[in-house]
Write a protein that holds these residues in place. Structure first.
Motif, PDB file in Angstrom:
ATOM      1  N   LEU A  66       0.727  -1.247  -0.089  1.00  0.00           N
ATOM      2  CA  LEU A  66       0.112  -0.013  -0.067  1.00  0.00           C
ATOM      3  C   LEU A  66       1.015   1.272  -0.014  1.00  0.00           C
ATOM      4  O   LEU A  66       0.326   2.368  -0.470  1.00  0.00           O
ATOM      5  CB  LEU A  66      -0.923  -0.030   1.161  1.00  0.00           C
ATOM      6  N   LEU A  67       2.184   1.282   0.696  1.00  0.00           N
ATOM      7  CA  LEU A  67       2.790   2.403   0.822  1.00  0.00           C
ATOM      8  C   LEU A  67       4.040   2.543  -0.243  1.00  0.00           C
ATOM      9  O   LEU A  67       4.333   3.569  -0.508  1.00  0.00           O
ATOM     10  CB  LEU A  67       3.408   2.678   1.936  1.00  0.00           C
ATOM     11  N   GLU A  68       4.417   1.359  -0.942  1.00  0.00           N
ATOM     12  CA  GLU A  68       5.600   1.440  -1.810  1.00  0.00           C
ATOM     13  C   GLU A  68       4.980   1.124  -3.314  1.00  0.00           C
ATOM     14  O   GLU A  68       5.955   1.546  -4.227  1.00  0.00           O
ATOM     15  CB  GLU A  68       6.712   0.570  -1.243  1.00  0.00           C
ATOM     16  N   SER A  69       4.020   0.424  -3.570  1.00  0.00           N
ATOM     17  CA  SER A  69       3.452   0.206  -4.814  1.00  0.00           C
ATOM     18  C   SER A  69       2.162   0.960  -5.141  1.00  0.00           C
ATOM     19  O   SER A  69       2.087   1.132  -6.532  1.00  0.00           O
ATOM     20  CB  SER A  69       3.254  -1.248  -4.962  1.00  0.00           C
ATOM     21  N   ALA A  70       1.486   1.333  -4.423  1.00  0.00           N
ATOM     22  CA  ALA A  70       0.313   2.030  -4.616  1.00  0.00           C
ATOM     23  C   ALA A  70       0.359   3.548  -4.387  1.00  0.00           C
ATOM     24  O   ALA A  70       1.275   3.939  -3.541  1.00  0.00           O
ATOM     25  CB  ALA A  70      -1.041   1.428  -3.636  1.00  0.00           C
ATOM     26  N   TYR A  71      -0.526   4.228  -5.181  1.00  0.00           N
ATOM     27  CA  TYR A  71      -0.245   5.648  -4.627  1.00  0.00           C
ATOM     28  C   TYR A  71      -1.665   6.233  -4.278  1.00  0.00           C
ATOM     29  O   TYR A  71      -2.796   5.956  -4.701  1.00  0.00           O
ATOM     30  CB  TYR A  71      -0.172   6.424  -6.100  1.00  0.00           C
ATOM     31  N   HIS A  72      -1.366   7.073  -2.958  1.00  0.00           N
ATOM     32  CA  HIS A  72      -2.515   7.675  -2.330  1.00  0.00           C
ATOM     33  C   HIS A  72      -2.715   9.145  -3.043  1.00  0.00           C
ATOM     34  O   HIS A  72      -1.911   9.853  -2.512  1.00  0.00           O
ATOM     35  CB  HIS A  72      -2.498   7.847  -0.956  1.00  0.00           C
ATOM     36  N   PRO A  73      -3.686   9.361  -3.789  1.00  0.00           N
ATOM     37  CA  PRO A  73      -3.749  10.640  -4.367  1.00  0.00           C
ATOM     38  C   PRO A  73      -4.087  11.820  -3.458  1.00  0.00           C
ATOM     39  O   PRO A  73      -4.745  11.503  -2.220  1.00  0.00           O
ATOM     40  CB  PRO A  73      -5.192  10.523  -5.187  1.00  0.00           C
ATOM     41  N   ASP A  74      -3.610  12.919  -3.725  1.00  0.00           N
ATOM     42  CA  ASP A  74      -3.796  14.249  -2.899  1.00  0.00           C
ATOM     43  C   ASP A  74      -5.275  14.797  -3.336  1.00  0.00           C
ATOM     44  O   ASP A  74      -5.792  14.450  -4.435  1.00  0.00           O
ATOM     45  CB  ASP A  74      -2.952  15.316  -3.248  1.00  0.00           C
ATOM     46  N   PRO A  75      -6.257  15.160  -2.226  1.00  0.00           N
ATOM     47  CA  PRO A  75      -7.566  15.491  -2.572  1.00  0.00           C
ATOM     48  C   PRO A  75      -7.639  16.523  -3.747  1.00  0.00           C
ATOM     49  O   PRO A  75      -8.587  16.444  -4.216  1.00  0.00           O
ATOM     50  CB  PRO A  75      -8.332  15.919  -1.096  1.00  0.00           C
ATOM     51  N   ARG A  76      -6.582  17.389  -3.828  1.00  0.00           N
ATOM     52  CA  ARG A  76      -6.559  18.416  -5.046  1.00  0.00           C
ATOM     53  C   ARG A  76      -6.560  17.783  -6.111  1.00  0.00           C
ATOM     54  O   ARG A  76      -6.866  18.415  -7.116  1.00  0.00           O
ATOM     55  CB  ARG A  76      -5.770  19.278  -4.809  1.00  0.00           C
ATOM     56  N   GLU A  77      -6.078  16.404  -6.500  1.00  0.00           N
ATOM     57  CA  GLU A  77      -5.844  15.880  -7.615  1.00  0.00           C
ATOM     58  C   GLU A  77      -7.211  15.145  -7.990  1.00  0.00           C
ATOM     59  O   GLU A  77      -7.224  14.887  -9.393  1.00  0.00           O
ATOM     60  CB  GLU A  77      -4.930  14.628  -7.577  1.00  0.00           C
ATOM     61  N   GLU A  78      -8.247  15.507  -7.179  1.00  0.00           N
ATOM     62  CA  GLU A  78      -9.653  14.959  -7.625  1.00  0.00           C
ATOM     63  C   GLU A  78      -9.740  13.487  -8.146  1.00  0.00           C
ATOM     64  O   GLU A  78     -10.279  13.007  -9.084  1.00  0.00           O
ATOM     65  CB  GLU A  78     -10.452  15.920  -8.372  1.00  0.00           C
ATOM     66  N   LEU A  79      -8.931  12.452  -7.476  1.00  0.00           N
ATOM     67  CA  LEU A  79      -8.671  11.175  -8.064  1.00  0.00           C
ATOM     68  C   LEU A  79      -9.460  10.028  -7.085  1.00  0.00           C
ATOM     69  O   LEU A  79      -9.060   8.996  -7.228  1.00  0.00           O
ATOM     70  CB  LEU A  79      -7.365  10.761  -8.307  1.00  0.00           C
ATOM     71  N   GLY A  80      -9.937  10.850  -6.143  1.00  0.00           N
ATOM     72  CA  GLY A  80     -10.719   9.926  -5.106  1.00  0.00           C
ATOM     73  C   GLY A  80      -9.693   9.831  -3.976  1.00  0.00           C
ATOM     74  O   GLY A  80      -8.604  10.081  -3.715  1.00  0.00           O
ATOM     75  N   ASP A  81     -10.218   8.725  -3.044  1.00  0.00           N
ATOM     76  CA  ASP A  81      -9.354   8.383  -1.948  1.00  0.00           C
ATOM     77  C   ASP A  81      -8.944   7.064  -1.759  1.00  0.00           C
ATOM     78  O   ASP A  81      -8.302   6.501  -0.652  1.00  0.00           O
ATOM     79  CB  ASP A  81     -10.060   8.887  -0.606  1.00  0.00           C
ATOM     80  N   ARG A  82      -9.200   6.232  -2.943  1.00  0.00           N
ATOM     81  CA  ARG A  82      -8.669   4.904  -3.002  1.00  0.00           C
ATOM     82  C   ARG A  82      -7.202   4.872  -3.468  1.00  0.00           C
ATOM     83  O   ARG A  82      -6.889   5.622  -3.962  1.00  0.00           O
ATOM     84  CB  ARG A  82      -9.579   3.943  -3.880  1.00  0.00           C
ATOM     85  N   PRO A  83      -6.175   3.706  -2.990  1.00  0.00           N
ATOM     86  CA  PRO A  83      -4.971   3.713  -3.533  1.00  0.00           C
ATOM     87  C   PRO A  83      -5.175   3.433  -4.995  1.00  0.00           C
ATOM     88  O   PRO A  83      -5.954   2.402  -5.428  1.00  0.00           O
ATOM     89  CB  PRO A  83      -4.607   2.527  -2.854  1.00  0.00           C
ATOM     90  N   LEU A  84      -4.379   4.129  -5.899  1.00  0.00           N
ATOM     91  CA  LEU A  84      -4.202   3.597  -7.236  1.00  0.00           C
ATOM     92  C   LEU A  84      -2.892   3.052  -7.610  1.00  0.00           C
ATOM     93  O   LEU A  84      -1.874   3.379  -6.868  1.00  0.00           O
ATOM     94  CB  LEU A  84      -4.315   4.851  -8.016  1.00  0.00           C
ATOM     95  N   LEU A  85      -2.644   2.279  -8.639  1.00  0.00           N
ATOM     96  CA  LEU A  85      -1.296   2.189  -9.307  1.00  0.00           C
ATOM     97  C   LEU A  85      -0.836   3.323  -9.864  1.00  0.00           C
ATOM     98  O   LEU A  85      -1.668   4.039 -10.721  1.00  0.00           O
ATOM     99  CB  LEU A  85      -1.439   0.935 -10.241  1.00  0.00           C
ATOM    100  N   PRO A  86       0.305   3.790  -9.665  1.00  0.00           N
ATOM    101  CA  PRO A  86       0.930   5.078 -10.192  1.00  0.00           C
ATOM    102  C   PRO A  86       0.960   4.674 -11.778  1.00  0.00           C
ATOM    103  O   PRO A  86       1.322   3.674 -12.175  1.00  0.00           O
ATOM    104  CB  PRO A  86       2.220   5.119  -9.743  1.00  0.00           C
ATOM    105  N   SER A  87       0.437   5.680 -12.527  1.00  0.00           N
ATOM    106  CA  SER A  87       0.610   5.891 -14.079  1.00  0.00           C
ATOM    107  C   SER A  87       1.943   6.152 -14.529  1.00  0.00           C
ATOM    108  O   SER A  87       2.463   5.934 -15.768  1.00  0.00           O
ATOM    109  CB  SER A  87      -0.175   6.973 -14.660  1.00  0.00           C
TER     110      SER A  87
END
Length: 199
Positions: A66-87
């Protein structure tokens, strides 16, 4: 300073009976008493009333992923609050910011411990500063919620004990059974400090 955390039900150890209208007395970072509220109530402690079930702090066993493979978006990015795979490739600074947001979200699920090890320096720093206990683990993919797919007994970091660390969480369930079928975290206390409180 003494704080008495009163809850509808206190589960100090999932392997033992719970305490209805129970309480946990905390002095600084340590649990000093666990028992029925009526027996622990005194004029010297500040009382926090929780309408829910108080349980030992939980461990997120997917911390490394969760911390080294997934990305936690900043609320200002408007991508939600679920972890994402970095693009794309992230800088060390962005990994650090992602880890801080991820750790805060873990607290919102009652986690007081997280599994590593952590290879990225910025992630190690974020974990150390968060106060969450770092434990060895496997690093497999998983959810932010430590109770997702496992029982409370399997999710707790360790039982609450007199003389032990004041690490616990409170959920908006009316009973232990209700907690295990789905409940939201109301508060997470780590080392005696209230680090998360649902608004």
């Amino acid at each position: 300073m003494l704080t008495l955390h009163r809850a509808r039900e206190v589960v100090a150890d999932p392997a033992a009976p719970s305490i209805v209208d129970g309480a946990v007395l905390v002095a600084d970072a340590t649990v000093t008493a666990i028992g029925p509220f009526a027996e622990l109530a005194s004029g010297s402690a500040r009382v926090r009333e929780w309408d829910g079930v108080l349980v030992p702090g939980l461990v997120n066993r997917h911390g490394r992923w969760l911390l080294e493979s997934a990305y936690h978006p900043d609320p200002r990015e408007e991508l939600g609050d679920r972890p994402l795979l970095p693009s794309g490739e992230l800088s060390e600074e962005r990994w650090g910011g992602s880890a801080r947001r991820g750790l805060q979200r873990m607290l919102g699920f009652g986690a007081t411990a997280v599994t590593g090890p952590f290879d990225r320096a910025s992630v190690r720093t974020a974990v150390a500063r968060s106060g969450l206990r770092a434990l060895p683990g496997t690093g497999e993919a998983g959810e932010l919620d430590p109770l997702d797919g496992q029982s409370l007994r399997a999710a707790v970091h360790g039982p609450l004990t007199v003389g032990g660390a004041a690490d616990f969480a409170v959920f908006d369930a009316r009973t232990l059974e209700e907690l295990e079928t789905g409940a939201s975290c109301l508060a997470t206390v780590l080392g005696g400090r209230l680090l998360f409180r649902r608004r």
